[in-house]
Enzyme design. Structure first.
Site, PDB file in Angstrom:
ATOM      1  N   ASP A   1      -3.094  -3.019 -10.750  1.00  8.40           N
ATOM      2  CA  ASP A   1      -3.665  -2.591  -9.469  1.00  8.40           C
ATOM      3  C   ASP A   1      -4.152  -1.133  -9.612  1.00  8.40           C
ATOM      4  O   ASP A   1      -4.142  -0.567 -10.716  1.00  8.40           O
ATOM      5  CB  ASP A   1      -2.591  -2.775  -8.372  1.00  8.40           C
ATOM      6  CG  ASP A   1      -3.182  -3.057  -7.000  1.00  8.40           C
ATOM      7  OD1 ASP A   1      -4.171  -2.406  -6.648  1.00  8.40           O
ATOM      8  OD2 ASP A   1      -2.643  -3.901  -6.268  1.00  8.40           O
TER       9      ASP A   1
ATOM     10  N   ASP B   1     -11.554  -5.776  -5.043  1.00  6.53           N
ATOM     11  CA  ASP B   1     -10.781  -5.768  -3.805  1.00  6.53           C
ATOM     12  C   ASP B   1     -11.459  -4.795  -2.822  1.00  6.53           C
ATOM     13  O   ASP B   1     -12.406  -4.089  -3.198  1.00  6.53           O
ATOM     14  CB  ASP B   1      -9.360  -5.288  -4.161  1.00  6.53           C
ATOM     15  CG  ASP B   1      -8.361  -5.506  -3.040  1.00  6.53           C
ATOM     16  OD1 ASP B   1      -8.728  -6.022  -1.970  1.00  6.53           O
ATOM     17  OD2 ASP B   1      -7.186  -5.137  -3.240  1.00  6.53           O
TER      18      ASP B   1
ATOM     19  N   ARG C   1     -11.759 -10.271  -2.654  1.00  2.18           N
ATOM     20  CA  ARG C   1     -11.130 -10.460  -1.347  1.00  2.18           C
ATOM     21  C   ARG C   1     -12.194 -10.796  -0.303  1.00  2.18           C
ATOM     22  O   ARG C   1     -12.077 -11.778   0.416  1.00  2.18           O
ATOM     23  CB  ARG C   1     -10.343  -9.222  -0.936  1.00  2.18           C
ATOM     24  CG  ARG C   1      -9.394  -9.521   0.229  1.00  2.18           C
ATOM     25  CD  ARG C   1      -8.407  -8.410   0.480  1.00  2.18           C
ATOM     26  NE  ARG C   1      -9.057  -7.213   0.994  1.00  2.18           N
ATOM     27  CZ  ARG C   1      -8.426  -6.063   1.259  1.00  2.18           C
ATOM     28  NH1 ARG C   1      -7.120  -5.959   1.058  1.00  2.18           N
ATOM     29  NH2 ARG C   1      -9.078  -5.014   1.712  1.00  2.18           N
TER      30      ARG C   1
ATOM     31  N   ASP D   1      -3.678  -9.873   2.032  1.00  2.13           N
ATOM     32  CA  ASP D   1      -2.360  -9.262   2.114  1.00  2.13           C
ATOM     33  C   ASP D   1      -1.435  -9.999   3.077  1.00  2.13           C
ATOM     34  O   ASP D   1      -1.209  -9.577   4.209  1.00  2.13           O
ATOM     35  CB  ASP D   1      -2.511  -7.793   2.523  1.00  2.13           C
ATOM     36  CG  ASP D   1      -3.346  -7.021   1.504  1.00  2.13           C
ATOM     37  OD1 ASP D   1      -3.566  -7.559   0.391  1.00  2.13           O
ATOM     38  OD2 ASP D   1      -3.791  -5.910   1.809  1.00  2.13           O
TER      39      ASP D   1
ATOM     40  N   HIS E   1       2.140 -11.752  -6.661  1.00  2.00           N
ATOM     41  CA  HIS E   1       1.682 -10.389  -6.386  1.00  2.00           C
ATOM     42  C   HIS E   1       2.601  -9.774  -5.336  1.00  2.00           C
ATOM     43  O   HIS E   1       3.189 -10.488  -4.526  1.00  2.00           O
ATOM     44  CB  HIS E   1       0.233 -10.413  -5.892  1.00  2.00           C
ATOM     45  CG  HIS E   1      -0.373  -9.042  -5.693  1.00  2.00           C
ATOM     46  ND1 HIS E   1      -0.093  -7.975  -6.506  1.00  2.00           N
ATOM     47  CD2 HIS E   1      -1.265  -8.594  -4.771  1.00  2.00           C
ATOM     48  CE1 HIS E   1      -0.775  -6.919  -6.092  1.00  2.00           C
ATOM     49  NE2 HIS E   1      -1.495  -7.252  -5.040  1.00  2.00           N
TER      50      HIS E   1
END
Ligand SMILES: *[C@@H]1O[C@H](CO)[C@@H](O)[C@H](O)[C@H]1NC(C)=O
Ligand SMILES: *[C@@H]1O[C@H](CO)[C@@H](O)[C@H](O)[C@H]1NC(C)=O
Ligand SMILES: *[C@@H]1O[C@H](CO)[C@@H](O)[C@H](O)[C@H]1NC(C)=O
Length: 918
Positions: free
Chosen positions: A397, A510, A570, A586, A644
């Site tokens: 990340d 993302d 995303r 998320d 994740h």
């Protein structure tokens, strides 16, 4: 000193909840408010008589709004494959209105039409399909085989706000009555028509009101579904009394379930399904959009399980959808089905099919925000091996970068990125790293300097580089709509530029809604300006996809066109499947979020995006052991399978849980690997057909009303029925075995663990221990597996296959197997094997589906499991294409299955058969 009780209290209080105040309701959005105010039944729009023009594939006619005399043009055309397309735009707008590009994969193919007209209607016939345009009020009805399936503006909710000059501020009271006409234009009533404020953000709206809205009625439907992305049931609910479903790509922190709020992606495709027909509407518009749903009864509104689904119940009005977009034109594809799979195919025919990923991409992925440094990565990798858990990809990340500057590495934590990647690839594993669209405004950063010098950033309304706030602090955003900027961006992925990467490195895009921490609704100002002078308002939902176009191009060129790129995104829009997989963002470590992963991925799947998954374990919060293993079990049967976790969560690699939990997780991941050959074949067939991989039950059982709304179980292709355990402490789950004819006629099913045979239509309560994942193979199918599980999928490439032959009532079965090099584009040059298996009259045979395709493989057939035959043979005879016969043993004889031991035939053999001897 902080007492423990305070810490505990804080934990209890911090339950997950979105801050709704950050996001608009329809009432807080000027155009939504205006469009929603339009009352049904009295549409002012009508076709102007004698304006019809007829061409080979389309017609045009003028439409007038009788309230203000403004004139529009309708263009309606027939497309190949049972589709119509129509557009409505202003006849002579003050300036051009935005038309979406890059959603369609190519120009559609047109179909010839026959046109006739009377004083009240125009009839357009194309094959078995017909469109009837009513002149006054304007309405279109679509028929297939003389059945009315879909209609447009039949509720009269059309609204097309023409562009206009901003009214002069009332400088003193004007006496004359003449000037008043423009003032009573309905949009001007609304205080937000010419400028709008939200939470301290100002939208200058230089073009004023520009909304478009239209209603669609699905006359044969019992259920509406589609329009992802929402954390809601698969079946769309009535929005009467609540907010419409919203399509506006947003970074929603700790999103709420059972909600029509917008999320990270927007795919404006909706379907209506009933026993008589399945039709779809693709509303091609990239601006903020809201969709009201009507004609769904209250009983259907609460149905998320069959228990409270009232079969076929419906109010007197058929279901309908009211699309409302802030700008653009009306640009609509009408998909006439007629069954679910045909409608899904029509949609992917327009927007493209998901591409076959590399094998590693459909295996297990290990991610966390963040793996801290090289040692951390090496240790986690070593632990997977120590605990005998397969894993294909490690993820990094944002913290791997130097100060959140993408295309750079933090060399304190990661001094040897290329060596780290090489160590991974030595055991067949990969690394995927995050690259977000926000660019740090830092004068020592080449990317920022290039964008500044060349004018590559999105501009604010005054033409200056727009500046927002994101992970790096002050950031700007490249304008991916400009082809030159996309080329520059794609170039950054080339190894000459991004030296500390390899041709194998996976990319994770993302925050590409785009997320702007200090922007309105955590995104960009709508009056920002893009390439071509378009406002951000016009193109918002397409922004993330344009980044993906660049990334995809960069990754293809990075390997000289040899390797299939792996990209995860995303944000998404219509057509995203051509470039990337999508995860559901998320989520949280809660049972309800585990359950939500299925409806969310089903909605994406029917909207073209099959490569879908949810963060396994939940992104926010700490799953307990039971939730963690149940989530791994569910993830093992979803297309994208990645663990994740948020940076503030406890470490949760499987071995950090108690041994019994770890063993269950290991079993689930290994099960995924045993089915990789089947997954890979499904992905290949998805690229060929565009049909979803993960399918709602109604795709296979369109006549079974009890199955329409099911979203706790689904089909993989037409072969496996998956119903994971998603309730805490469950010792039983209800599995619904559907009907083929809407009554008692069903399929035969076999539990994949013990081959228990199930012959019923209706619910069966199945006992589940911790290891149990209720999955059933449909009788009549053949599924390929590999049973030697290794550290990574890549290492299993040459391993032998097992075929599971599960017979139907006639003792027959069919299946396929696709084999290639599992990573390059050479399959597009015919380097693959695509095998068709058939079991019939006691003979299993194999042949090439594509005779000319060739691929050299060491794989061979190790085992055949025959499931569901009443009689066990004494032996079997293999006959290969060189006409050699071999006697084979029958072993492992059980109540419903037996195994043909070691046929040993090469998968390259183009015609072999195995005959059972009695
Ligand atoms: C790569 O593997 C070698 C051999 O195990 C090890 O010495 C080295 O530290 C590893 N490099 C990285 C960056 O992990
Ligand atoms: C079995 O055969 C009968 C007669 O040919 C056919 O009608 C039926 O559909 C077959 N069943 C299946 C599951 O294919
Ligand atoms: C294969 O074997 C069958 C039966 O043993 C025989 O009839 C046939 O001619 C053979 N075919 C070839 C190509 O050798």
């Amino acid at each position: 000193m902080r007492s423990i009780s305070i810490v505990l209290l804080m934990l209890i209080v911090s339950t997950f909840a979105v801050d709704k105040n950050n996001f608009k309701t329809c009432e807080q959005s000027s155009f939504c408010r205006r469009c929603r105010k339009v009352q049904p039944g009295s549409s002012p729009y009508e076709i102007i008589p004698n304006t019809l023009n007829t061409y080979a594939n389309h017609i045009t006619a003028d439409i007038r709004n009788n309230e203000n005399q403004h004139v529009f043009v309708l263009k309606l055309e027939a497309l190949k494959g049972n589709m119509f397309h129509f557009e409505i735009d202003e006849k002579s707008p003050l300036k051009p209105r935005y038309r979406v590009t890059d959603a369609l994969q190519k120009e559609p193919t047109y179909e010839s039409i026959k046109v006739s007209s009377t004083s009240s209607e125009i009839t357009i016939i194309s094959g078995r399909n017909k469109a009837v345009v009513f002149l006054s009020p304007f309405k279109i009805e679509f028929f297939q085989d003389e059945t009315l399936v879909t209609s447009v503006n039949s509720r009269g909710l059309m609204n097309f706000e023409h562009l206009r000059k901003k009214p002069e501020p009332p400088a003193g009271e004007q006496e004359g009555a003449e000037g008043d006409e423009s003032k009573i234009d309905p949009p001007e009533d609304d205080p937000g028509a010419w400028e709008e404020n939200f939470k301290g953000h100002h939208d200058s709206k230089p073009n004023g009101p520009s909304a478009v809205a239209l209603d669609f009625t699905f006359h044969q439907a019992n259920i509406l579904f589609g329009i992802p992305e929402h954390a809601d049931s698969f079946a769309l609910k009535s929005t009467n009394g609540g907010d419409p479903y919203r399509l506006y790509n947003l970074d929603v922190f700790e999103y709420e379930l059972q909600s029509t709020m917008a999320l990270y992606g927007s795919v404006p495709i909706i379907y209506g399904h009933g026993a008589g027909a399945t039709t779809g509407i693709f509303w091609q518009n990239a601006a903020e959009t809201w969709v009201d749903i009507a004609g769904i009864s209250a009983e259907q509104n609460v149905m998320s399980s069959i228990v409270n689904f009232v079969a076929g119940s419906r109010q007197s009005d058929p279901p309908s959808a009211h699309f409302m977009s802030e700008s653009g034109i009306i640009d609509t594809f009408v998909l006439l089905g007629s069954n679910p799979n045909e409608a899904f195919h029509q949609y992917t025919d327009l927007t493209g099919n998901g591409k076959l990923p590399q094998m590693f991409a459909i295996a297990y992925h290990q991610c966390r925000w963040n793996y801290n440094d090289e040692q951390d990565v090496a240790q986690v990798v070593a632990k997977f091996d120590e605990h005998d858990i397969p894993m294909d990809t490690m993820w990094l990340d944002i913290e791997y970068t130097e100060g959140k500057k993408y295309f750079t590495w933090d060399h304190t934590k990661f001094p040897h990125p290329v060596e780290m990647m090489k160590n991974l690839s030595d055991v067949g594993r990969h690394l995927t790293i995050i690259i977000d669209p926000h660019i740090k405004r830092d004068s020592s950063y080449f990317f920022h300097n290039d964008c500044t010098d060349k004018g590559y950033y999105i501009k604010n309304k005054d033409g200056k580089d727009y500046e927002g706030w994101c992970w790096p602090g002050a950031a700007s955003y490249p304008d991916f709509f400009n082809p030159e900027i996309r080329k520059y961006y794609a170039d950054q992925y080339l190894l000459d530029n991004f030296k500390e990467s390899t041709i194998e490195t996976g990319i994770w895009n993302d925050m590409n809604e785009p997320s702007v921490f200090n922007g309105p609704e955590i995104t960009m100002l709508k009056d920002n300006l893009h390439y071509g002078g378009w406002e951000h308002r016009d193109v918002h939902n397409l922004y993330g996809q344009m980044q993906l176009v660049g990334t995809y191009d960069g990754l293809v060129r990075r390997s000289g066109g040899s390797l299939r790129p792996f990209i995860l995104t995303r944000a998404h829009f219509a057509g995203t499947q051509r470039y990337a997989g999508v995860w559901t963002g998320d989520n949280a470590a809660e049972w309800s979020h585990l359950e939500m992963s299925i409806p969310m991925c089903l909605s994406l799947s029917v909207s073209g995006i099959s490569f879908c998954g949810a963060d396994v374990g939940g992104f926010f919060g700490n799953p307990d052991g039971e939730l963690f293993y149940r989530w791994n079990q569910a993830g093992a049967f979803q297309p994208f399978f990645r663990g994740h976790a948020h940076i503030d969560t406890k470490r949760r690699e499987p071995w950090l849980f108690p041994e019994d939990v770890k063993l269950v997780v290991r079993d689930a991941i290994r099960k995924r690997y045993s089915y990789l050959a089947f997954w890979y074949t499904m992905f290949y067939e998805h690229e060929r057909s565009g049909l979803p991989i993960m399918r709602p039950m109604l795709s296979q059982y369109p006549l079974d009303k009890n199955a329409y709304a099911l979203d706790d179980q689904y089909m993989l292709s037409d072969k496996l029925l998956v119903r994971p355990v998603m309730q805490k402490g469950a010792s039983k789950v209800d599995v619904y075995f559907p009907s083929k004819n809407g009554e008692k006629q069903g399929d035969i099913w076999y539990d994949i663990d013990d081959y228990r045979k199930i012959e019923r239509v209706g619910v069966e309560s199945v006992s589940v221990n911790s290891y149990k994942i209720p999955v059933y193979q449909r009788g009549g199918t053949i599924i390929p597996k590999k049973e030697r599980i290794r550290r990574s999928a890549v290492l299993m490439q040459d391993d032998p296959f097992t075929l599971i032959v599960a017979v139907d009532e006639n003792n027959t079965a069919k299946g396929t197997l696709y084999i290639d090099d599992e990573k390059t584009f050479e399959y597009r040059q015919g380097k693959y094997l695509y095998l068709d298996f058939e079991f019939k009259d006691g003979v299993l045979s194999s042949r090439y589906i594509d005779e000319t395709a060739k691929f050299s493989t060491k794989t061979w057939l190790e085992r055949v499991v025959i499931v569901g035959l009443n009689k066990t043979p004494t032996s079997a005879t293999l006959r290969t294409s060189d006409n050699k016969s071999t006697q084979l043993e029958i072993i492992d004889v059980k109540k419903t299955s037996f195994v043909i031991r070691k046929p040993g035939v090469s998968m390259m053999d183009n015609t072999w058969s195995i005959t059972l001897n009695y």
